[in-house]
Design an enzyme around this catalytic site. Structure first.
Site, PDB file in Angstrom:
ATOM      1  N   GLY A   1      -6.439  17.165  63.104  1.00 35.47           N
ATOM      2  CA  GLY A   1      -6.366  17.525  61.690  1.00 35.47           C
ATOM      3  C   GLY A   1      -6.337  19.039  61.546  1.00 35.47           C
ATOM      4  O   GLY A   1      -6.040  19.756  62.509  1.00 35.47           O
TER       5      GLY A   1
ATOM      6  N   ALA B   1      -8.676  21.278  61.416  1.00 33.22           N
ATOM      7  CA  ALA B   1      -9.546  21.987  62.350  1.00 33.22           C
ATOM      8  C   ALA B   1      -9.024  21.847  63.780  1.00 33.22           C
ATOM      9  O   ALA B   1      -8.861  22.845  64.495  1.00 33.22           O
ATOM     10  CB  ALA B   1     -10.975  21.457  62.243  1.00 33.22           C
TER      11      ALA B   1
ATOM     12  N   ARG C   1     -18.412  18.035  41.812  1.00 33.96           N
ATOM     13  CA  ARG C   1     -18.130  16.614  42.010  1.00 33.96           C
ATOM     14  C   ARG C   1     -19.353  15.723  41.872  1.00 33.96           C
ATOM     15  O   ARG C   1     -19.279  14.649  41.285  1.00 33.96           O
ATOM     16  CB  ARG C   1     -17.520  16.421  43.399  1.00 33.96           C
ATOM     17  CG  ARG C   1     -16.156  17.037  43.468  1.00 33.96           C
ATOM     18  CD  ARG C   1     -15.583  16.988  44.857  1.00 33.96           C
ATOM     19  NE  ARG C   1     -14.199  17.437  44.797  1.00 33.96           N
ATOM     20  CZ  ARG C   1     -13.419  17.590  45.854  1.00 33.96           C
ATOM     21  NH1 ARG C   1     -13.894  17.342  47.060  1.00 33.96           N
ATOM     22  NH2 ARG C   1     -12.185  17.997  45.716  1.00 33.96           N
TER      23      ARG C   1
ATOM     24  N   GLU D   1     -14.757  18.861  59.310  1.00 34.36           N
ATOM     25  CA  GLU D   1     -15.660  17.928  58.651  1.00 34.36           C
ATOM     26  C   GLU D   1     -16.661  17.317  59.631  1.00 34.36           C
ATOM     27  O   GLU D   1     -17.735  16.865  59.236  1.00 34.36           O
ATOM     28  CB  GLU D   1     -14.854  16.812  57.950  1.00 34.36           C
ATOM     29  CG  GLU D   1     -15.697  15.919  57.046  1.00 34.36           C
ATOM     30  CD  GLU D   1     -14.889  14.822  56.345  1.00 34.36           C
ATOM     31  OE1 GLU D   1     -13.646  14.851  56.419  1.00 34.36           O
ATOM     32  OE2 GLU D   1     -15.508  13.936  55.723  1.00 34.36           O
TER      33      GLU D   1
END
Lengths: 637, 248
Positions: A42, A44, A330, A425
């Site tokens: 991804g 990263a 959020r 993440e």
């Protein structure tokens, strides 16, 4: 377990520069003698693999997808933050740092977050140089928009496909290094364990998903860029293949796992339509720039949205949080939606939804103006729901989206296992208890392009070559364990499918460890999950063989790990007796229903150490020291 | 809804393969196409039969993993839609649907509906990038780019690399895929520097992989879930020709 953050001394603004000046270097001619394994491609993983290869290291890159370009970073829609201050609206590195620390409800490490804000501007430069087609103004310069939790416009975007475009940039850089022979890429490969020799991470064991071959790979350092664990809830905005296996196996080999209960529930997803639902689809938070969130003022109001006059609508975010309005962070937006639905004011057939209405924006900028900004999102919404959001308001409901918790890392992004790194993440570092929108892309690329390539050199220069070979006993032992586990899965011949267990676990997690949590529910979950796990190992049914493409086997292996990991999430949620960010404990709230943080007792990262199957994990704490910001009650009113 | 599905089953690359028929009696119109397959697979697994292997991941139309030929059309009948975003309300009660993998020499079948698309990665490896290393990039606003040009680049960059263009083409040509990448980078000043060399290298790799030649039938554009225009193919032809003569 020793938790040394290794944050450099000195003023916050100088720590990273000072650290870079002091880190040991590897001679360019020697870099090619070292091999680094990167798991995940991804933002990263791809950016780290490409950057390390450019520096001269040999890199082995692995992903479970059929191509590195399909990693789930690709699905990020809205944008990427940076402190460029191009709009001249008062942004700065300090402000981005402050917003991120505050947005994370003061549960992240100051020094890491400041570094993130510092390198954010380089990311935009780098991506532009790679040919990422960011949105532009008519004058040819880059455009920005606003996102939740910030009062400046600092979000760069490429229509509603920012993640895709940034990932393609990193993927292309990675493919270039494959062409140059510096990266060997192994798609359709799943990491099933990490291998240690003398306490140092020296390689991994993978399963080739096409042939079923289990194989060992030796290296001098191992990097996990394997994403988050949102699929523990079964329904989430994650891709179907996203899983916790790599991170969880690292935990079982001795890596500390930090704040597993910090999960982000995204406020704007398309509501569930039925039992067949296999995943949830996000509608980018950027929509909250122009959409207004509301429900009826009366409970059980069954009128069509267009028939409800304005004075009978409750624009509850604007009412409760006048200064941030629809752009509250959020966690706040999600909880508010849950509250109005709990009051019986939810919309749609299930009552689990709220309106996101573009009527006023369409009147202001026209349908074309809205189409320019969000065309593909509106298109996607219509595909899924068969409703036209230009004419009727969208229906949205919160869904699991991102996990702030992850493998514990120090300032250098190294886990508690020497030589094992976690980036993006997969680590816990930068977002505290709540991540701000457009900050995941920033962190993934910051870690991969601008942090890890420096810090891993420092380690390699000091630790030297690992000397490990994939034929060492350490590897063959782990391979046997992996094979034994696979054999067990294939020979149960029970009655239940892996997916049925996953759904059942997901329901427990969502009910007891979701948007709001309480001690009683969590205790029940901690009791129920091991029972479910036991049932899984007795009665799971996996067809097919080991030595072939076997998607049921892949699924079963991932579910088996979620069935262990879910329990750890609940344990973490139970011990954190406060409400902060995405972690809302019902026992700890103000009279108005706002979260009550407890800085005296919980201004720390909770780091779990594996103590053996069936044994309770040990809890360690990394105290968070705030020298530069004052801990205040997060208010968006 | 009741449906009859004729699905391609093939044990492995060596197996000859063939269509297998399944009946579904309770399909909700709100299901996505892949969720309908999930239901079938759960049912098969409960009966102890091996489920049908198919590729999928994000299920929101962006990762490009899903790759189903539905009644002879890549991603099925809805224009501008991937199979994962296709919903069953598109079909009628009592329909018979035929589901097959992508068919192309350069996309060999791995199992059932799963094909190997690593040839696309190798095309990108040949030159689908801007040759810049990390670090040292100038300020992002140093080079203004006209909005219209940046928008064209973004139109091309929307390609998800699914391979529907190849599956739709009678020659199994990857021209639209190659042209989309060349068009994306070629319309930006950062990518223009290597434009001709890129066109040459990517087209050569495409030939090497066994994709066919383009004969301008435009089935690719019709099948593309991101509706990428064949105009990029014309541009690629031009850059390729220039690349051949300039030697750069």
């Amino acid at each position: 377990m020793q938790l040394e953050s290794k944050v450099p001394a000195g003023p916050l603004t100088e720590k990273w520069d000072k650290h870079r000046a002091e880190m040991k270097l590897v001679n360019p001619a020697n870099k090619r003698k070292f091999r680094v394994i990167v798991v995940g491609t991804g933002l990263a993983g791809a950016s780290a693999s490409a950057s390390l290869a450019e520096l001269g290291y040999d890199v082995d890159a692995f992903c479970y997808q059929d191509s590195a370009r399909r990693a789930h970073s690709i699905a990020a829609q809205g944008g990427i933050n940076a402190a460029k201050n191009y709009p001249n609206d008062g942004d700065s590195v300090w402000r981005l740092f402050y917003d991120t620390i505050k947005g994370g409800d003061y549960r992240s490490r100051e020094a890491n977050v400041y570094r993130l804000a510092q390198v954010s501007n380089h990311i935009i430069d780098q991506c532009t140089a790679q040919g990422v087609p960011f949105a532009r103004e008519y004058g040819g310069l880059l455009d920005n928009r606003s996102f939740g939790g910030a009062q400046v416009s600092r979000t760069f975007y490429a229509r509603g496909q920012t993640g895709q475009q940034l990932l393609l940039g990193a993927y292309q850089a990675l493919m270039r290094q494959v062409h140059l022979g510096k990266v060997s890429i192994y798609p359709r490969s799943e990491m099933l364990d990490v291998v240690l020799e003398n306490g140092r991470a020296v390689g991994i064991v993978t399963r080739n998903l096409m042939t079923g071959e289990v194989r060992s790979w030796a290296a001098d350092a191992v990097v996990l860029a394997t994403g988050g664990y949102g699929n523990a809830f079964y329904l989430s905005t994650n891709a179907k293949g996203c899983n916790v296996t790599a991170a969880y196996r690292a935990y079982k080999r001795g890596a500390g796992f930090a704040n597993p209960c910090f999960t982000q529930i995204h406020p704007t997803c398309i509501p569930v339509s039925g039992d067949h639902q296999s995943k949830l689809t996000l509608m980018s938070e950027s929509l909250r720039n122009d959409g207004r969130v509301w429900v009826s003022k009366t409970t059980g109001d069954k009128r069509a949205p267009g028939d409800i006059p304005d004075d009978e609508r409750d624009y509850y975010l604007e009412r409760r949080y006048p200064s941030f309005g629809n752009l509250v962070p959020r966690d706040v937006a999600s909880r508010a939606a849950k509250q109005v639905c709990d009051e019986g004011r939810g919309v749609g057939s299930s009552g689990l939804g709220v309106y996101l209405d573009f009527r006023d924006s369409i009147n202001r900028v026209g349908e074309d103006g809205i189409r320019q900004r969000y065309g593909n999102l509106f298109h996607m919404y219509e595909k899924i729901t068969a409703e036209n959001p230009y004419q009727v308001p969208m229906r949205i409901y919160p869904a699991v989206h991102y996990t702030m918790g992850g493998v514990w890392v120090d300032y250098n992004l190294m886990t508690t296992i020497p030589g094992l790194y976690a980036i993006g993440e997969a680590n816990f570092s930068d977002h505290g208890a709540n991540r701000l929108g457009a900050s995941a892309l920033m962190q993934g690329l910051a870690d991969g392009y601008f942090v890890l390539p420096y810090t891993i050199g420092d380690y390699i220069a000091q630790a030297g070559p690992s000397g490990a070979k994939s034929t060492d006993a350490a590897f063959t032992d782990v391979e046997s364990e992996v094979n034994e586990r696979t054999r067990k899965l294939l020979t149960r011949k029970g009655k239940r499918t892996p997916d049925s267990f996953h759904k059942e676990l997901g329901k427990i997690m969502w009910d007891e460890c979701g948007m709001s949590r309480n001690a009683e529910g969590l205790k029940q979950a901690i009791q129920r999950i091991p029972e479910l796990r036991e049932e899984f190992w007795e009665s799971v049914r996996v067809t097919g063989a080991r030595e072939e493409l076997n998607q049921t086997l892949e699924k079963a292996g991932r579910v088996a790990d979620f069935l262990e990991f879910g329990e750890l999430m609940c344990r973490d949620a139970l011990q954190r007796e406060e409400s902060c960010g995405g972690h809302f404990r019902e026992e700890f709230q103000s009279e108005e229903g706002e979260a009550l943080r407890d800085d005296e007792k919980f201004a720390h990262a909770s780091v779990w150490e594996f103590k053996g199957d069936g044994a309770e994990p040990a809890l360690h704490k990394e105290e968070l020291e705030f020298e530069n910001v004052t801990l205040t009650t997060r208010s968006y009113k | 809804m009741k449906l009859t599905l004729r699905i391609w089953r093939q044990k492995n690359a060596q197996d000859k393969g063939g269509l297998e028929t399944h009946q579904l009696d309770d399909v909700s119109p709100d299901m996505s196409f892949l969720e309908m397959l999930d239901v079938l697979n759960e049912d098969l697994l409960e009966k102890g039969t091996e489920p049908i292997a198919f590729d999928h991941d994000c299920r929101e139309g962006i990762c490009g993993t899903c790759s189903l030929m539905i009644d002879g059309v890549p991603h099925g009948p809805d224009r501008g839609t991937t199979a994962c975003q296709l919903h069953m309300r598109t079909f009628k009660d009592g329909d018979t649907l035929t589901i097959e993998p992508w068919r192309a020499k350069a996309f060999p079948v791995v199992k059932d509906l799963v094909v190997d698309r690593t040839s696309f990665d190798r095309i990108i490896q040949a030159g689908g990038y801007v040759s810049v290393n990390t670090g040292g990039a100038p300020d992002a606003n140093l080079i203004p780019i006209p909005k219209a040009e940046a928008d064209v680049a973004m139109d091309a960059a929307a390609c998800i690399g699914c391979g529907a263009c190849v599956a739709a083409c009678k020659n199994a040509s990857a021209m639209l895929f190659v042209a989309a990448k060349a068009g994306h980078l070629g319309h930006l000043p950062q990518g223009e520097v290597e434009k001709k060399a890129r066109a040459r290298a990517m087209v050569h790799q495409m030939d090497e992989e066994g994709f066919g030649a383009c004969t301008n039938t435009y089935d690719c554009e019709a099948a593309c879930p991101k509706e990428i225009s064949v105009e990029f193919i014309a541009e690629l032809h031009r850059d390729y020709r220039k690349g051949l003569f300039s030697g750069r």
